[in-house]
Design a protein around this motif. Structure first.
Motif, PDB file in Angstrom:
ATOM      1  N   TRP A   1       0.831  -1.386   0.009  1.00  0.00           N
ATOM      2  CA  TRP A   1       0.038   0.124  -0.010  1.00  0.00           C
ATOM      3  C   TRP A   1       1.068   1.339   0.018  1.00  0.00           C
ATOM      4  O   TRP A   1       2.101   1.273   0.539  1.00  0.00           O
ATOM      5  CB  TRP A   1      -0.916   0.050   1.285  1.00  0.00           C
ATOM      6  N   TRP A   2       0.414   2.293  -0.604  1.00  0.00           N
ATOM      7  CA  TRP A   2       0.864   3.589  -0.631  1.00  0.00           C
ATOM      8  C   TRP A   2       2.516   3.633  -0.965  1.00  0.00           C
ATOM      9  O   TRP A   2       3.259   4.094  -0.374  1.00  0.00           O
ATOM     10  CB  TRP A   2       0.869   4.249   0.863  1.00  0.00           C
ATOM     11  N   GLU A   3       2.741   2.845  -2.000  1.00  0.00           N
ATOM     12  CA  GLU A   3       3.804   3.080  -2.864  1.00  0.00           C
ATOM     13  C   GLU A   3       4.310   4.519  -3.058  1.00  0.00           C
ATOM     14  O   GLU A   3       3.652   5.095  -3.810  1.00  0.00           O
ATOM     15  CB  GLU A   3       3.935   1.926  -4.050  1.00  0.00           C
ATOM     16  N   SER A   4       5.478   4.769  -2.784  1.00  0.00           N
ATOM     17  CA  SER A   4       6.035   6.192  -2.952  1.00  0.00           C
ATOM     18  C   SER A   4       7.479   6.242  -2.661  1.00  0.00           C
ATOM     19  O   SER A   4       7.879   5.908  -1.827  1.00  0.00           O
ATOM     20  CB  SER A   4       5.149   7.105  -2.270  1.00  0.00           C
TER      21      SER A   4
ATOM     22  N   HIS B   1       7.006   1.598   0.639  1.00  0.00           N
ATOM     23  CA  HIS B   1       5.617   1.078   0.851  1.00  0.00           C
ATOM     24  C   HIS B   1       5.189   0.679   2.093  1.00  0.00           C
ATOM     25  O   HIS B   1       5.976   0.535   3.063  1.00  0.00           O
ATOM     26  CB  HIS B   1       5.222   0.037  -0.272  1.00  0.00           C
ATOM     27  N   ILE B   2       3.963   0.396   2.293  1.00  0.00           N
ATOM     28  CA  ILE B   2       3.477  -0.092   3.578  1.00  0.00           C
ATOM     29  C   ILE B   2       3.184  -1.628   3.168  1.00  0.00           C
ATOM     30  O   ILE B   2       2.271  -1.795   2.279  1.00  0.00           O
ATOM     31  CB  ILE B   2       2.180   0.442   4.106  1.00  0.00           C
ATOM     32  N   GLY B   3       3.880  -2.589   4.096  1.00  0.00           N
ATOM     33  CA  GLY B   3       3.518  -3.905   3.709  1.00  0.00           C
ATOM     34  C   GLY B   3       3.113  -4.478   4.904  1.00  0.00           C
ATOM     35  O   GLY B   3       2.862  -3.834   5.784  1.00  0.00           O
ATOM     36  N   GLY B   4       3.121  -5.862   5.041  1.00  0.00           N
ATOM     37  CA  GLY B   4       3.119  -6.525   6.340  1.00  0.00           C
ATOM     38  C   GLY B   4       3.540  -7.981   6.342  1.00  0.00           C
ATOM     39  O   GLY B   4       3.722  -8.602   5.390  1.00  0.00           O
ATOM     40  N   TYR B   5       2.885  -8.468   7.567  1.00  0.00           N
ATOM     41  CA  TYR B   5       3.027 -10.187   7.832  1.00  0.00           C
ATOM     42  C   TYR B   5       2.185 -10.313   8.638  1.00  0.00           C
ATOM     43  O   TYR B   5       1.828  -9.650   9.687  1.00  0.00           O
ATOM     44  CB  TYR B   5       4.594 -10.469   7.899  1.00  0.00           C
TER      45      TYR B   5
END
Length: 184
Positions: A57-60, A64-68
């Motif tokens: 999300w919100w790649e810039s 980015h915001i990722g997760g696990y």
């Protein structure tokens, strides 16, 4: 004064949790972790397995915001059970937490993360004047860390456990933890 580590029903819950963690092939997990920490005269040791999300999300600007997903087994050792000096309480627990991470697109270098997950303790926590009313606890954390080129991930985590006012009393407890993880 010693307090037992586990009761019968929490043993069943923890056993089921372990079996669920192991029900996927080991190669299905992306990494494994170990954490050590302390707070409120309680030491914490936790081991876990992580499964990275494919979503970004919100790649810039190369971030980015990722997760696990973080599935954990933990042991808490309190050194002031029922607020009595030198009385101990040992608890086991399981947890599952979705973790959001602000990171570089390369997945290397510095990062920051935030999370809130669900945890089940083997008994009611009662240490150093803080008595929980439920075994179920939410565990939220903020952390900063660094992923090295070989994939080793080191972080410092501030974590708070509370039942979210499901039942009173709800004093909560805070821990400061060091975490190390290694990719599979």
């Amino acid at each position: 004064m010693k307090h037992g580590i586990l009761k019968a029903s929490p043993v069943a819950a923890i056993t089921i949790g372990v079996l669920l963690l192991l029900s996927k092939p080991v190669h299905a997990a992306d990494s494994g972790s170990i954490e050590f920490g302390t707070g409120n005269r309680t030491q914490v040791v936790r081991v876990g397995s992580q499964w990275r999300w494919d979503q970004r999300w919100w790649e810039s600007n190369g971030t980015h915001i990722g997760g696990y997903w973080d599935a954990t087994l933990m042991v808490w050792h309190g050194s002031r059970y029922q607020n009595v000096p030198d009385a101990t309480q040992n608890l086991g627990g399981i947890g599952i937490t979705p973790v959001f991470r602000l990171q570089r697109d390369s997945l290397k270098g510095p990062y920051a993360e935030a999370a809130i997950g669900a945890h089940l303790l083997s008994d009611i926590y009662d240490n150093n004047g803080r008595t929980f009313s439920t075994r179920f606890q939410f565990g939220d954390h903020l952390s900063v860390g660094y992923v090295f080129n070989n994939g080793v991930d080191l972080s410092l985590k501030a974590q708070h456990f509370s039942n979210g006012a499901i039942k009173r009393p709800n004093p909560g407890v805070n821990f400061l933890l060091l975490r190390a993880s290694y990719p599979f």
